[in-house]
Scaffold this motif. Structure first.
Motif, PDB file in Angstrom:
ATOM      1  N   LYS A  53       0.829  -1.206   0.000  1.00 28.44           N
ATOM      2  CA  LYS A  53       0.000   0.000   0.000  1.00 28.44           C
ATOM      3  C   LYS A  53       0.863   1.256   0.000  1.00 28.44           C
ATOM      4  O   LYS A  53       0.569   2.226  -0.697  1.00 28.44           O
ATOM      5  N   THR A  56       2.364   1.676  -3.462  1.00 27.02           N
ATOM      6  CA  THR A  56       1.314   2.065  -4.402  1.00 27.02           C
ATOM      7  C   THR A  56       0.978   3.543  -4.235  1.00 27.02           C
ATOM      8  O   THR A  56       0.820   4.270  -5.220  1.00 27.02           O
ATOM      9  N   LYS A  60       1.498   6.492  -6.975  1.00 26.02           N
ATOM     10  CA  LYS A  60       0.361   7.324  -7.377  1.00 26.02           C
ATOM     11  C   LYS A  60       0.700   8.809  -7.213  1.00 26.02           C
ATOM     12  O   LYS A  60       0.360   9.632  -8.073  1.00 26.02           O
ATOM     13  N   GLU A  89       8.317   1.725  -9.113  1.00 24.47           N
ATOM     14  CA  GLU A  89       7.616   0.604  -9.748  1.00 24.47           C
ATOM     15  C   GLU A  89       8.454  -0.668  -9.781  1.00 24.47           C
ATOM     16  O   GLU A  89       7.912  -1.757  -9.895  1.00 24.47           O
ATOM     17  N   LEU A  92       7.238  -2.720  -6.952  1.00 28.03           N
ATOM     18  CA  LEU A  92       5.830  -3.133  -6.994  1.00 28.03           C
ATOM     19  C   LEU A  92       5.696  -4.426  -7.794  1.00 28.03           C
ATOM     20  O   LEU A  92       6.518  -4.700  -8.666  1.00 28.03           O
ATOM     21  N   GLN A  95       2.571  -5.195 -13.150  1.00 25.34           N
ATOM     22  CA  GLN A  95       1.232  -4.701 -13.466  1.00 25.34           C
ATOM     23  C   GLN A  95       0.576  -5.616 -14.506  1.00 25.34           C
ATOM     24  O   GLN A  95       1.241  -6.116 -15.408  1.00 25.34           O
ATOM     25  N   GLY A 133      -2.202  -3.610  -6.041  1.00 30.55           N
ATOM     26  CA  GLY A 133      -0.825  -3.504  -6.494  1.00 30.55           C
ATOM     27  C   GLY A 133      -0.580  -4.004  -7.905  1.00 30.55           C
ATOM     28  O   GLY A 133       0.470  -3.772  -8.477  1.00 30.55           O
ATOM     29  N   ASP A 136      -3.827  -0.090 -11.339  1.00 31.61           N
ATOM     30  CA  ASP A 136      -4.229   1.171 -10.739  1.00 31.61           C
ATOM     31  C   ASP A 136      -5.730   1.137 -10.434  1.00 31.61           C
ATOM     32  O   ASP A 136      -6.526   0.612 -11.223  1.00 31.61           O
TER      33      ASP A 136
END
Length: 153
Positions: A53, A56, A60, A89, A92, A95, A133, A136
């Motif tokens: 979190k 992320t 953002k 990123e 993370l 995606q 995660g 978006d």
């Protein structure tokens, strides 16, 4: 290895490489981790979910700042934000592609039993938890809305 230790090791590497942009981004992440660990009600190290979190949120913030700088024709500042975003990123999870996202959302919609736009909240609750995660939140919401408005599931 916890995120904090990974960031500490990468900060040392960035210092040795004299990579100022990476160093700034990593120090920012470390600062956010330390603030979260010392927040009221927090006991010790962060959970992997809390780390996700935090990352992320940091990504953002960079994305939104880059958009703002782009609108203000400040490409110099936009480039810095985008460079830091790319570094964040790296920590993370990968995606989801648009096709994978749609596939997972269709599965969630069918499991929840959603039939139309009025079920957006039900689907988003499950999707936000399961896809945290990986995509978006705005993209998830927009895709769910499009899928629910299209009754040919």
């Amino acid at each position: 290895m916890a995120l904090k230790e990974t960031i500490d090791a990468d900060i040392k590497k960035a210092m040795l490489a004299k990579d100022k942009v990476r160093l700034t981004a990593l120090r920012s992440i470390k600062s956010q981790i330390l603030l979260a660990e010392t927040a009221e009600g927090q006991h010790g190290a962060l959970t992997p979910d809390a780390e996700l979190k935090l990352l992320t949120k940091a990504a953002k913030q960079r994305r939104e700042a880059a958009e703002t700088y782009q609108k203000q024709f400040r490409s110099d500042l936009e480039e810095i934000e985008l460079a830091e975003l790319a570094i964040i990123e790296e920590y993370l999870p990968q995606q989801l592609s648009e096709a994978d996202l749609v596939e997972k959302l269709v599965d969630i919609i069918q499991r929840v039993g959603a039939t139309g736009p009025s079920d957006l909240g039900k689907v988003m609750g499950v999707a936000a938890r399961e896809l945290a995660g990986q995509a978006d939140g705005k993209v998830i919401s927009q895709t769910v809305s499009n899928l629910l408005n299209n009754t040919n599931l």
